[in-house]
Design a protein around this motif. Structure first.
Motif: not given
Length: 532
Positions: A491-494, A500-501, A528-532
């Motif tokens: 998820l850290r990869d936009p 797909e994750v 979670y993605r937005d936060y990181h």
């Protein structure tokens, strides 16, 4: 009586379709309650009886899974039917885990829903019958003092004894003496019950007559409790008998023997125990009398045996051989803490030393027997164990007092447990290390515990226990944690889409992935993605 259902769906048209097309009355149901959210459904269930819950699996705010878990806490016997789309099947599996009994897939077929409701009605009817029968049995038991007394005696004479709370319950029910108790046992054994000349009918008749004879013979004594403990054995437990009552019971024992001889032509051996003052001692009384009776019956049946006929030295040897050494061996195989085994062995020595007739040579023989049995059972580090065994046997031979024997045996047990525990821990650590490596390499696959166990040549239940013991979590929890950790990394990869994750960490649907991710982390995947 009509049953009551509750339909929960965030789409009102779906609710109205079920109300309109299901033949509720024909199936034995009243017009159902309806709710458009989990919170609304729970409010209804708190204020009205609901027999069946029909819920959509995917709803905003509170999912059908969360609703089922909370609803079951309110109505444990609630029957649950989940409605799911084809792409939400993982949700259904989770719902089954929290208590749902059945599911139907969209688009809904009326006859399928009606079939499930018919099955629910049968189940609820059976549950009601079981409750009624249990209540009826409870009333019968309460009205039959003999049955209650029989269960009481059976509970008290078992090895585990009887816990304090249960004893208080029996005390209220049977009006046991509240003052200091003096407890004793009388064991009646039918000598020829298994005679080849008796058919099944004769055995039933004799068994019934035997119990009746004992009940009649002891019926005048308020605090004597009789129980049939086997096809050929009856136990009477007495509490706080006066000397006069004891003398009178002695005559009744002869009366019971005469009745059985005259009516059935057979002898009865009777054993009376010493008196104890605690409930914890009662199982020991029972074993002592049984041992005394078994020895005497080898020579002659039909005797009345008193406690002074017991050879305590023989009895203790019997207990050591048949009970205590096997118990110690069993503890070494199951106890996680070596101190429990050492404590038990220490208690055995206390028991032996409390017997005035116990000889030094017998204590030494006990130590040798225990060491030999432990050496035979040894699994790990045979070479080190062999050296230790020779050393300890020599020490036992050189002992000159009971205290020295105790010290040598306890030292051996402590060292034995260290060797065995380390060996087992190392093997378990290596095995579970291989299992975790496999799970981390195949976390995206849908592998079952059974398949995982077969790959490592183990029983599935045994693997589950070993894994939990080593890792502190279940295989399922470990696998889910592994998937969630990988999901966080992805998820850290936009550039990787959320669906797909979901696929890359082994989920068939992104909805179920999102549900579990939020349940685990407290965030949705997007949050979670937005936060990181």
């Amino acid at each position: 009586m009509l049953l009551k259902a509750l339909i929960v769906d965030d789409e009102p048209t779906h609710i109205q379709g079920l109300i309109r097309y299901i033949k509720w009355n024909d199936l034995g149901f009243d017009i159902p309650f309806t709710a458009e959210s989990g919170h609304e459904a729970l409010e209804i269930m708190r204020n009205a009886p609901v027999d069946v819950l029909i819920s959509d699996v995917s709803m905003p705010v509170m999912t059908g899974i969360e609703l089922v878990a909370k609803a079951k806490a309110i109505h444990p016997q609630l029957q649950v039917l989940m409605i799911s789309g084809y792409n939400e099947f993982e949700f259904v599996q989770e719902a089954m885990n929290v208590g749902a009994q059945a599911y139907v897939l969209k688009p809904i077929k009326v006859e399928e829903v009606e079939s499930k409701l018919g099955g629910f009605r049968k189940t609820l009817t059976k549950l009601l019958q079981i409750e009624e029968q249990a209540q009826e049995l409870q009333e019968k038991v309460s009205g039959s003092l003999d049955i209650v007394r029989e269960r009481f005696v059976a509970d008290v004479i078992v090895e585990a004894g009887i816990d304090l709370d249960m004893l208080h319950s029996w005390g209220r029910l049977l009006e046991l003496p509240a003052c200091q108790q003096e407890i004793g046992l009388i064991v009646f054994g039918y000598d020829q019950f298994h005679s080849s000349g008796q058919d099944a009918r004769e055995r039933v008749v004799i068994g019934t007559g035997f119990l009746k004879a004992v009940h009649v013979g002891l019926s005048d004594y308020r605090h004597v409790y009789v129980a049939k403990t086997g096809t050929d054995e009856i136990v009477a437990m007495h509490i706080n008998l006066t000397p006069i009552e004891r003398a009178a019971i002695e005559k009744q024992l002869l009366f019971i023997q005469n009745v059985m001889q005259e009516q059935y032509g057979s002898t009865v051996t009777i054993g009376t125990s010493r008196v104890c003052t605690t409930w914890e001692e009662v199982p020991s009384l029972y074993k002592e009398v049984k041992f005394m009776m078994a020895r005497s019956r080898l020579m002659e049946g039909g005797q009345i045996l008193h406690y002074d006929r017991l050879d305590e030295s023989d009895f203790q040897q019997f207990r050591l051989r048949e009970e205590m050494i096997p118990e110690i061996i069993g503890l070494t195989e199951t106890a996680a803490d070596a101190s429990k085994v050492v404590e038990y062995v220490n208690n055995v020595f206390d028991m032996l030393l409390s017997q005035p007739s116990m000889m030094f040579t017998y204590m030494q023989a006990f130590g040798m027997a225990l060491l030999s049995e432990l050496a035979r059972k040894q699994k790990w580090n045979k070479e080190l164990g062999g050296e230790m065994n020779l050393e300890m046997w020599q020490k036992l031979i050189d002992c000159r007092s009971e205290a020295q024997i105790r010290e040598v045996v306890l030292d051996y047990v402590q060292r034995y447990m260290v060797i065995e525990t380390k060996g087992e821990a190392n093997q378990r650590h290596n095995l579970i290390g291989k299992v975790t490596e496999y799970l981390e390499a195949h976390f995206q696959d849908h592998i079952t515990v059974k398949q995982l166990a077969e790959l490592h040549h183990l029983n599935a239940s045994y693997l589950s226990v070993l894994f939990k013991k080593e890792m502190g979590k279940t295989i399922s929890d470990f696998l889910q944690e592994t998937r969630m950790n990988k999901a966080k990394e992805l998820l850290r990869d936009p550039n990787i889409k959320i669906y797909e994750v979901s696929e890359q960490v082994g989920f068939q649907t992104s909805a179920y992935f999102a549900y579990l991710f939020k349940k685990t982390t407290g965030y949705t995947p997007q949050e979670y993605r937005d936060y990181h």
